[in-house]
Motif scaffolding. Structure first.
Motif, PDB file in Angstrom:
ATOM      1  N   ALA A  23       0.970  -1.092   0.012  1.00  0.00           N
ATOM      2  CA  ALA A  23       0.034   0.073  -0.063  1.00  0.00           C
ATOM      3  C   ALA A  23       0.714   1.068   0.065  1.00  0.00           C
ATOM      4  O   ALA A  23       1.906   1.254   0.617  1.00  0.00           O
ATOM      5  CB  ALA A  23      -0.871  -0.060   1.250  1.00  0.00           C
ATOM      6  N   GLY A  24       0.384   2.402  -0.860  1.00  0.00           N
ATOM      7  CA  GLY A  24       1.004   3.473  -0.636  1.00  0.00           C
ATOM      8  C   GLY A  24       0.175   4.711   0.007  1.00  0.00           C
ATOM      9  O   GLY A  24      -0.787   3.977   0.919  1.00  0.00           O
ATOM     10  N   PRO A  25       0.194   5.824  -0.251  1.00  0.00           N
ATOM     11  CA  PRO A  25      -0.570   6.920   0.488  1.00  0.00           C
ATOM     12  C   PRO A  25      -2.085   6.983   0.321  1.00  0.00           C
ATOM     13  O   PRO A  25      -2.810   7.711   0.903  1.00  0.00           O
ATOM     14  CB  PRO A  25       0.120   8.214   0.485  1.00  0.00           C
ATOM     15  CG  PRO A  25       1.039   8.054  -0.894  1.00  0.00           C
ATOM     16  CD  PRO A  25       1.399   6.267  -0.915  1.00  0.00           C
ATOM     17  N   TYR A  26      -2.365   6.557  -0.900  1.00  0.00           N
ATOM     18  CA  TYR A  26      -3.802   6.813  -1.361  1.00  0.00           C
ATOM     19  C   TYR A  26      -4.330   5.352  -1.602  1.00  0.00           C
ATOM     20  O   TYR A  26      -3.692   4.414  -2.077  1.00  0.00           O
ATOM     21  CB  TYR A  26      -3.858   7.252  -2.770  1.00  0.00           C
ATOM     22  CG  TYR A  26      -3.317   8.737  -2.398  1.00  0.00           C
ATOM     23  CD1 TYR A  26      -4.001   9.811  -2.094  1.00  0.00           C
ATOM     24  CD2 TYR A  26      -1.988   9.174  -2.928  1.00  0.00           C
ATOM     25  CE1 TYR A  26      -3.623  11.087  -2.057  1.00  0.00           C
ATOM     26  CE2 TYR A  26      -1.288  10.411  -2.814  1.00  0.00           C
ATOM     27  CZ  TYR A  26      -2.260  11.479  -2.209  1.00  0.00           C
ATOM     28  OH  TYR A  26      -1.689  12.917  -2.227  1.00  0.00           O
ATOM     29  N   PHE A  27      -5.966   5.440  -1.523  1.00  0.00           N
ATOM     30  CA  PHE A  27      -6.709   4.046  -1.815  1.00  0.00           C
ATOM     31  C   PHE A  27      -7.743   4.490  -2.509  1.00  0.00           C
ATOM     32  O   PHE A  27      -8.429   5.698  -2.351  1.00  0.00           O
ATOM     33  CB  PHE A  27      -7.272   3.471  -0.212  1.00  0.00           C
ATOM     34  CG  PHE A  27      -6.002   3.082   0.344  1.00  0.00           C
ATOM     35  CD1 PHE A  27      -5.588   1.558   0.284  1.00  0.00           C
ATOM     36  CD2 PHE A  27      -5.062   3.562   1.167  1.00  0.00           C
ATOM     37  CE1 PHE A  27      -4.598   0.984   1.048  1.00  0.00           C
ATOM     38  CE2 PHE A  27      -3.892   3.234   1.917  1.00  0.00           C
ATOM     39  CZ  PHE A  27      -3.813   1.882   1.906  1.00  0.00           C
ATOM     40  N   GLU A  28      -8.283   3.709  -3.503  1.00  0.00           N
ATOM     41  CA  GLU A  28      -9.580   3.840  -3.875  1.00  0.00           C
ATOM     42  C   GLU A  28     -10.585   3.412  -3.171  1.00  0.00           C
ATOM     43  O   GLU A  28     -10.052   2.063  -2.613  1.00  0.00           O
ATOM     44  CB  GLU A  28      -9.682   2.894  -5.209  1.00  0.00           C
ATOM     45  CG  GLU A  28     -11.121   3.200  -5.852  1.00  0.00           C
ATOM     46  CD  GLU A  28     -11.541   4.323  -6.449  1.00  0.00           C
ATOM     47  OE1 GLU A  28     -12.416   4.820  -6.682  1.00  0.00           O
ATOM     48  OE2 GLU A  28     -10.434   5.388  -6.793  1.00  0.00           O
ATOM     49  N   PRO A  40      -5.091  -0.215  -3.021  1.00  0.00           N
ATOM     50  CA  PRO A  40      -4.003   0.808  -3.245  1.00  0.00           C
ATOM     51  C   PRO A  40      -3.854   1.420  -4.351  1.00  0.00           C
ATOM     52  O   PRO A  40      -4.033   0.766  -5.668  1.00  0.00           O
ATOM     53  CB  PRO A  40      -2.920  -0.076  -2.599  1.00  0.00           C
ATOM     54  CG  PRO A  40      -3.246  -1.337  -1.932  1.00  0.00           C
ATOM     55  CD  PRO A  40      -4.688  -1.501  -2.771  1.00  0.00           C
ATOM     56  N   VAL A  41      -3.805   2.880  -4.672  1.00  0.00           N
ATOM     57  CA  VAL A  41      -3.414   3.503  -5.860  1.00  0.00           C
ATOM     58  C   VAL A  41      -2.275   4.001  -5.817  1.00  0.00           C
ATOM     59  O   VAL A  41      -2.030   4.672  -4.757  1.00  0.00           O
ATOM     60  CB  VAL A  41      -4.705   4.457  -6.215  1.00  0.00           C
ATOM     61  CG1 VAL A  41      -4.471   5.159  -7.466  1.00  0.00           C
ATOM     62  CG2 VAL A  41      -6.079   4.004  -6.021  1.00  0.00           C
ATOM     63  N   ARG A  42      -1.661   4.078  -7.054  1.00  0.00           N
ATOM     64  CA  ARG A  42      -0.367   4.738  -7.277  1.00  0.00           C
ATOM     65  C   ARG A  42      -0.477   6.042  -7.922  1.00  0.00           C
ATOM     66  O   ARG A  42      -1.211   5.929  -9.322  1.00  0.00           O
ATOM     67  CB  ARG A  42       0.708   3.917  -7.979  1.00  0.00           C
ATOM     68  CG  ARG A  42       0.949   2.707  -7.078  1.00  0.00           C
ATOM     69  CD  ARG A  42       2.419   2.118  -7.718  1.00  0.00           C
ATOM     70  NE  ARG A  42       2.600   0.860  -7.103  1.00  0.00           N
ATOM     71  CZ  ARG A  42       2.888   0.389  -5.831  1.00  0.00           C
ATOM     72  NH1 ARG A  42       3.462   1.489  -5.435  1.00  0.00           N
ATOM     73  NH2 ARG A  42       3.171  -0.628  -5.434  1.00  0.00           N
ATOM     74  N   ILE A  43      -0.383   7.231  -7.541  1.00  0.00           N
ATOM     75  CA  ILE A  43      -0.501   8.371  -8.388  1.00  0.00           C
ATOM     76  C   ILE A  43       0.768   8.581  -9.298  1.00  0.00           C
ATOM     77  O   ILE A  43       1.640   8.679  -8.845  1.00  0.00           O
ATOM     78  CB  ILE A  43      -0.668   9.616  -7.095  1.00  0.00           C
ATOM     79  CG1 ILE A  43      -1.996   9.477  -6.508  1.00  0.00           C
ATOM     80  CG2 ILE A  43      -1.102  10.769  -8.007  1.00  0.00           C
ATOM     81  CD1 ILE A  43      -3.183   9.154  -7.085  1.00  0.00           C
ATOM     82  N   GLN A  44       0.292   8.849 -10.346  1.00  0.00           N
ATOM     83  CA  GLN A  44       1.393   9.193 -11.360  1.00  0.00           C
ATOM     84  C   GLN A  44       2.014  10.500 -11.214  1.00  0.00           C
ATOM     85  O   GLN A  44       1.292  11.227 -11.234  1.00  0.00           O
ATOM     86  CB  GLN A  44       0.922   8.882 -12.978  1.00  0.00           C
ATOM     87  CG  GLN A  44       0.712   7.649 -13.233  1.00  0.00           C
ATOM     88  CD  GLN A  44       0.412   7.333 -14.798  1.00  0.00           C
ATOM     89  OE1 GLN A  44       0.338   8.307 -15.411  1.00  0.00           O
ATOM     90  NE2 GLN A  44       0.247   6.331 -15.186  1.00  0.00           N
ATOM     91  N   ARG A  45       3.160  10.437 -11.335  1.00  0.00           N
ATOM     92  CA  ARG A  45       4.013  11.768 -11.147  1.00  0.00           C
ATOM     93  C   ARG A  45       4.454  12.489 -12.376  1.00  0.00           C
ATOM     94  O   ARG A  45       4.195  11.720 -13.347  1.00  0.00           O
ATOM     95  CB  ARG A  45       5.161  11.533 -10.273  1.00  0.00           C
ATOM     96  CG  ARG A  45       4.997  10.920  -8.835  1.00  0.00           C
ATOM     97  CD  ARG A  45       6.116  10.516  -8.096  1.00  0.00           C
ATOM     98  NE  ARG A  45       5.831   9.730  -7.020  1.00  0.00           N
ATOM     99  CZ  ARG A  45       5.836   9.919  -5.644  1.00  0.00           C
ATOM    100  NH1 ARG A  45       6.152  11.288  -5.683  1.00  0.00           N
ATOM    101  NH2 ARG A  45       5.415   9.368  -4.622  1.00  0.00           N
ATOM    102  N   ALA A  46       4.595  13.458 -12.269  1.00  0.00           N
ATOM    103  CA  ALA A  46       4.940  14.280 -13.460  1.00  0.00           C
ATOM    104  C   ALA A  46       6.107  13.442 -14.392  1.00  0.00           C
ATOM    105  O   ALA A  46       5.992  13.596 -15.702  1.00  0.00           O
ATOM    106  CB  ALA A  46       5.646  15.729 -13.096  1.00  0.00           C
ATOM    107  N   ASP A  47       6.982  12.780 -13.694  1.00  0.00           N
ATOM    108  CA  ASP A  47       8.145  12.267 -14.434  1.00  0.00           C
ATOM    109  C   ASP A  47       7.403  11.040 -15.252  1.00  0.00           C
ATOM    110  O   ASP A  47       7.775  10.905 -16.405  1.00  0.00           O
ATOM    111  CB  ASP A  47       9.078  11.411 -13.332  1.00  0.00           C
ATOM    112  CG  ASP A  47       9.896  12.535 -12.549  1.00  0.00           C
ATOM    113  OD1 ASP A  47       9.888  13.855 -13.195  1.00  0.00           O
ATOM    114  OD2 ASP A  47      10.444  12.223 -11.452  1.00  0.00           O
TER     115      ASP A  47
END
Length: 81
Positions: A23-28, A40-47
């Motif tokens: 798990a990361g910091p965000y969840f659906e 757990p959801v991974r937020i795409q970063r600008a990179d």
């Protein structure tokens, strides 16, 4: 395993559970058949966005040109169809 909800509707997830799912910091969050489902959801970063633009061979100037074009056409009669 039990997790107690606070008066502010907050839960602390057991470490063993979050480690098991990576798990990361965000969840659906969804309610399904009387259950609360956390995914757990991974937020795409600008990179990641930049990498996709590079993969498509788009430059920052291409993006700026597209945005400028869209802004010009949104106020025109053709853009309000």
């Amino acid at each position: 395993m039990l997790a107690k909800m606070t008066s502010k509707n907050q839960l602390t997830l057991p470490k063993s559970v979050t480690e098991a799912v990576g798990a990361g910091p965000y969840f659906e969050v969804e309610a399904r058949n009387g259950q609360i489902i956390l995914t757990p959801v991974r937020i795409q970063r600008a990179d990641a966005v930049r990498a996709k633009l590079a993969e498509l061979d788009l430059t920052e100037q291409d993006v700026a040109d597209a945005v400028a074009w869209a802004r010009e056409h949104v106020d025109s009669p053709r853009g309000k169809q």
